[in-house]
Design an enzyme around this catalytic site. Structure first.
Site, PDB file in Angstrom:
ATOM      1  N   LYS A   1      -5.286  92.908 -39.002  1.00  0.00           N
ATOM      2  CA  LYS A   1      -6.316  93.020 -40.046  1.00  0.00           C
ATOM      3  C   LYS A   1      -7.687  93.149 -39.376  1.00  0.00           C
ATOM      4  CE  LYS A   1      -3.769  90.316 -43.513  1.00  0.00           C
ATOM      5  NZ  LYS A   1      -3.653  89.046 -44.228  1.00  0.00           N
TER       6      LYS A   1
ATOM      7  N   SER B   1      -0.437  82.051 -41.629  1.00  0.00           N
ATOM      8  CA  SER B   1       0.752  81.874 -40.775  1.00  0.00           C
ATOM      9  C   SER B   1       1.220  80.419 -40.713  1.00  0.00           C
ATOM     10  CB  SER B   1       0.492  82.420 -39.373  1.00  0.00           C
ATOM     11  OG  SER B   1      -0.587  81.759 -38.795  1.00  0.00           O
TER      12      SER B   1
ATOM     13  N   LYS C   1     -11.236  91.623 -46.776  1.00  0.00           N
ATOM     14  CA  LYS C   1     -11.350  90.271 -47.344  1.00  0.00           C
ATOM     15  C   LYS C   1     -11.736  89.237 -46.288  1.00  0.00           C
ATOM     16  CE  LYS C   1      -8.040  87.758 -45.642  1.00  0.00           C
ATOM     17  NZ  LYS C   1      -7.543  87.996 -44.515  1.00  0.00           N
TER      18      LYS C   1
ATOM     19  N   SER D   1      -7.606  79.227 -43.104  1.00  0.00           N
ATOM     20  CA  SER D   1      -8.118  80.547 -42.702  1.00  0.00           C
ATOM     21  C   SER D   1      -9.185  80.378 -41.626  1.00  0.00           C
ATOM     22  CB  SER D   1      -8.713  81.262 -43.923  1.00  0.00           C
ATOM     23  OG  SER D   1      -9.629  82.247 -43.504  1.00  0.00           O
TER      24      SER D   1
ATOM     25  N   ASN E   1     -11.259  82.688 -40.659  1.00  0.00           N
ATOM     26  CA  ASN E   1     -12.506  83.303 -41.112  1.00  0.00           C
ATOM     27  C   ASN E   1     -13.274  82.363 -42.041  1.00  0.00           C
ATOM     28  OD1 ASN E   1     -12.498  86.136 -39.979  1.00  0.00           O
ATOM     29  ND2 ASN E   1     -10.440  85.985 -40.834  1.00  0.00           N
TER      30      ASN E   1
ATOM     31  N   GLU F   1     -10.971  87.820 -37.257  1.00  0.00           N
ATOM     32  CA  GLU F   1     -11.289  89.255 -37.224  1.00  0.00           C
ATOM     33  C   GLU F   1     -12.528  89.611 -38.040  1.00  0.00           C
ATOM     34  OE1 GLU F   1      -9.847  91.209 -35.164  1.00  0.00           O
ATOM     35  OE2 GLU F   1      -7.674  91.355 -35.395  1.00  0.00           O
TER      36      GLU F   1
HETATM   37  N1  LIG Z   1      -2.484  84.209 -38.383  1.00  0.00           N
HETATM   38  C1  LIG Z   1      -2.420  84.668 -39.619  1.00  0.00           C
HETATM   39  O1  LIG Z   1      -2.324  83.893 -40.569  1.00  0.00           O
HETATM   40  C2  LIG Z   1      -2.447  86.142 -39.877  1.00  0.00           C
HETATM   41  C3  LIG Z   1      -3.001  87.026 -38.976  1.00  0.00           C
HETATM   42  N2  LIG Z   1      -3.057  88.350 -39.262  1.00  0.00           N
HETATM   43  C4  LIG Z   1      -3.653  89.307 -38.328  1.00  0.00           C
HETATM   44  O2  LIG Z   1      -2.801  89.452 -37.196  1.00  0.00           O
HETATM   45  C5  LIG Z   1      -3.584  89.733 -36.023  1.00  0.00           C
HETATM   46  C6  LIG Z   1      -3.246  88.692 -34.940  1.00  0.00           C
HETATM   47  O3  LIG Z   1      -3.588  87.447 -35.472  1.00  0.00           O
HETATM   48  P1  LIG Z   1      -3.065  86.075 -34.850  1.00  0.00           P
HETATM   49  O4  LIG Z   1      -1.697  86.216 -34.310  1.00  0.00           O
HETATM   50  O5  LIG Z   1      -3.289  85.068 -35.884  1.00  0.00           O
HETATM   51  O6  LIG Z   1      -4.086  85.899 -33.649  1.00  0.00           O
HETATM   52  P2  LIG Z   1      -3.977  84.973 -32.375  1.00  0.00           P
HETATM   53  O7  LIG Z   1      -5.370  84.722 -31.951  1.00  0.00           O
HETATM   54  O8  LIG Z   1      -3.058  83.838 -32.622  1.00  0.00           O
HETATM   55  O9  LIG Z   1      -3.287  85.932 -31.301  1.00  0.00           O
HETATM   56  C7  LIG Z   1      -3.921  87.106 -30.827  1.00  0.00           C
HETATM   57  C8  LIG Z   1      -2.877  88.156 -30.677  1.00  0.00           C
HETATM   58  O10 LIG Z   1      -3.446  89.394 -30.249  1.00  0.00           O
HETATM   59  C9  LIG Z   1      -2.737  89.832 -29.096  1.00  0.00           C
HETATM   60  N3  LIG Z   1      -3.553  90.623 -28.168  1.00  0.00           N
HETATM   61  C10 LIG Z   1      -3.135  91.734 -27.523  1.00  0.00           C
HETATM   62  N4  LIG Z   1      -4.085  92.271 -26.790  1.00  0.00           N
HETATM   63  C11 LIG Z   1      -5.147  91.486 -26.921  1.00  0.00           C
HETATM   64  C12 LIG Z   1      -6.428  91.516 -26.364  1.00  0.00           C
HETATM   65  N5  LIG Z   1      -6.844  92.481 -25.557  1.00  0.00           N
HETATM   66  N6  LIG Z   1      -7.244  90.507 -26.688  1.00  0.00           N
HETATM   67  C13 LIG Z   1      -6.859  89.520 -27.507  1.00  0.00           C
HETATM   68  N7  LIG Z   1      -5.643  89.446 -28.103  1.00  0.00           N
HETATM   69  C14 LIG Z   1      -4.798  90.430 -27.801  1.00  0.00           C
HETATM   70  C15 LIG Z   1      -2.182  88.586 -28.456  1.00  0.00           C
HETATM   71  O11 LIG Z   1      -1.066  89.004 -27.734  1.00  0.00           O
HETATM   72  P3  LIG Z   1      -0.418  88.206 -26.521  1.00  0.00           P
HETATM   73  O12 LIG Z   1       0.720  87.448 -27.112  1.00  0.00           O
HETATM   74  O13 LIG Z   1       0.037  89.277 -25.618  1.00  0.00           O
HETATM   75  O14 LIG Z   1      -1.497  87.340 -25.950  1.00  0.00           O
HETATM   76  C16 LIG Z   1      -1.825  87.768 -29.680  1.00  0.00           C
HETATM   77  O15 LIG Z   1      -0.606  88.184 -30.219  1.00  0.00           O
HETATM   78  C17 LIG Z   1      -5.046  89.684 -36.476  1.00  0.00           C
HETATM   79  O16 LIG Z   1      -5.478  90.997 -36.733  1.00  0.00           O
HETATM   80  C18 LIG Z   1      -4.996  88.867 -37.770  1.00  0.00           C
HETATM   81  O17 LIG Z   1      -6.055  89.188 -38.660  1.00  0.00           O
HETATM   82  C19 LIG Z   1      -2.524  88.845 -40.407  1.00  0.00           C
HETATM   83  C20 LIG Z   1      -1.946  88.005 -41.317  1.00  0.00           C
HETATM   84  C21 LIG Z   1      -1.846  86.605 -41.126  1.00  0.00           C
HETATM   85  O1  LIG Z   2      -5.154  87.043 -43.106  1.00  0.00           O
HETATM   86  C1  LIG Z   2      -4.798  85.903 -43.158  1.00  0.00           C
HETATM   87  C2  LIG Z   2      -3.972  85.364 -44.237  1.00  0.00           C
HETATM   88  O2  LIG Z   2      -3.565  86.341 -45.123  1.00  0.00           O
HETATM   89  C3  LIG Z   2      -5.208  84.966 -42.083  1.00  0.00           C
HETATM   90  O3  LIG Z   2      -6.518  84.633 -42.310  1.00  0.00           O
HETATM   91  P1  LIG Z   2      -7.434  84.173 -41.098  1.00  0.00           P
HETATM   92  O4  LIG Z   2      -7.342  85.275 -40.081  1.00  0.00           O
HETATM   93  O5  LIG Z   2      -8.781  84.006 -41.699  1.00  0.00           O
HETATM   94  O6  LIG Z   2      -6.852  82.894 -40.604  1.00  0.00           O
END
Ligand SMILES: NC(=O)C1=CN([C@@H]2O[C@H](COP(=O)(O)OP(=O)(O)OC[C@H]3O[C@@H](n4cnc5c(N)ncnc54)[C@H](OP(=O)(O)O)[C@@H]3O)[C@@H](O)[C@H]2O)C=CC1
Ligand SMILES: O=C(CO)COP(=O)(O)O
Length: 310
Positions: free
Chosen positions: A84, A116, A167, A230, A232, A257
């Site tokens: 996102k 998550s 959002k 969240s 954010n 993000e």
């Molecule tokens: N957490 C949530 O509730 C939700 C998150 N999202 C979206 O999913 C995406 C990942 O979120 P989330 O897993 O929570 O984030 P985290 O901060 O927990 O993890 C970051 C992720 O990005 C990866 N990554 C790969 N390359 C890079 C880089 N150059 N710099 C930093 N990170 C890198 C990491 O991979 P590696 O394992 O290799 O380090 C890791 O999987 C975001 O866009 C977020 O908005 C969407 C829905 C729900």
């Molecule tokens: O996108 C999300 C839930 O739908 C996760 O929100 P945050 O990245 O703000 O934690």
């Protein structure tokens, strides 16, 4: 068709990649999770995968895409993006980056109100998988749907992706609103007007307006703008309490993000001549150009106008 014997590769072992891996393992035996810090290479992870899902944060998307381009991925492989964020160089969405780099592959967006931590606790949730190619969306639906994770298909990938992405800026604004203790009326006004901003720029981008009233737009606003889970929202809440962005981010372990998205959105809104006052105030606040109280005053003292754009 996807079945128990299909293979799914999930790229990015952050909070979201791990949660999605657990969900996929309900339906598919061979689910691999790739991390830059893991012992399996990217080539080993994606070898023979029917579906490759990216859950990397936006700053890693171009890198992972270019690494995958150097491997020979068979054309029937479906790419799914769950990121996102927006590309700071081009303002492109992740699905646009994936589709441009892999024009002959089906690309699916997975997005919804999916904190998550709650999913890891096995609490019920719903999401959307969106693609221009119906069968690709249905395949991804089969991988993730379960009695605790209801997956809907949708044919507007851009709208679904923008709903979940834009959002995040509103979640920062909502956090500020609560951090300042402005009350329920203020929050309702902020988020209703925020959704209108999202629709305004989303429609200009090419998304369908009705998509923003579904799970990935309104649904994700309801989840993230009201939950301390969240990241954010947490950023906004602490800004509202007077902390600086540097201080907040130094303690935040995971990705927020919306910080980057606000900047990219302001740039795009300016290019397209679209009014996005809430996004603009969030951006100025993140840059420490104004205080949270000044942002509130700016919004409340704008020229009076009709509720609906003509
Ligand atoms: N957490 C949530 O509730 C939700 C998150 N999202 C979206 O999913 C995406 C990942 O979120 P989330 O897993 O929570 O984030 P985290 O901060 O927990 O993890 C970051 C992720 O990005 C990866 N990554 C790969 N390359 C890079 C880089 N150059 N710099 C930093 N990170 C890198 C990491 O991979 P590696 O394992 O290799 O380090 C890791 O999987 C975001 O866009 C977020 O908005 C969407 C829905 C729900
Ligand atoms: O996108 C999300 C839930 O739908 C996760 O929100 P945050 O990245 O703000 O934690």
């Amino acid at each position: 068709m996807i079945n128990k014997n299909s293979a799914v590769a999930i790229l990015g072992a952050g909070a979201w990649g791990k949660a999605l891996t657990t969900l996929a393992r309900n339906n598919v035996d061979d689910v691999r999770l790739f991390s830059r810090r893991g012992c399996q290479t990217l080539a080993q992870t994606v070898e023979g995968a029917d579906i490759i899902l990216s859950a990397v944060s936006i700053k890693g998307v171009r890198d992972i895409v270019s690494q995958l381009k150097s491997l020979s991925i068979p054309p029937q492989t479906i790419f799914v993006t769950a990121t996102k964020g927006l590309d700071p160089e081009t303002t492109c969405t992740p699905s646009q980056i994936w589709q441009e780099s892999f024009p002959n592959h089906p690309v699916v967006v997975l997005c919804g109100p999916n904190l998550s931590k709650e999913i890891t606790q096995e609490l019920p949730a719903a999401t959307v998988v969106a693609s221009k190619i119906e069968s690709a969306g249905e395949s991804v639906q089969l991988v993730f749907n379960s009695t605790r994770f209801r997956v809907y298909t949708n044919s507007d990938p851009l709208g679904v992706e923008l709903g979940g992405t834009l959002k995040n800026v509103m979640a920062i604004a909502a956090g500020v609103c609560d951090g300042l203790q402005l009350g329920t009326n203020a929050k309702a006004a902020l988020l209703t007007r925020g959704l209108i901003e999202m629709v305004r720029i989303g429609v200009d981008w090419g998304a369908k307006p009705e998509t923003f009233y579904g799970l990935s737009g309104l649904g994700d606003i309801l989840a993230t703008c009201n939950s301390p889970l969240s990241r954010n929202y947490q950023v906004g809440y602490q800004l509202g309490q007077g902390k600086t962005l540097v201080e907040i981010l130094s303690h935040l372990q995971e990705t927020a993000e919306g910080v980057n998205t606000a900047k990219v959105l302001v740039q795009r809104a300016k290019q397209q001549n679209i009014s996005m006052p809430i996004t603009q105030e969030v951006y100025r606040l993140l840059k420490a150009e104004i205080t949270p109280r000044q942002a509130l005053l700016d919004l409340m003292t704008r020229d009076i106008k009709p509720e609906v754009d003509s």
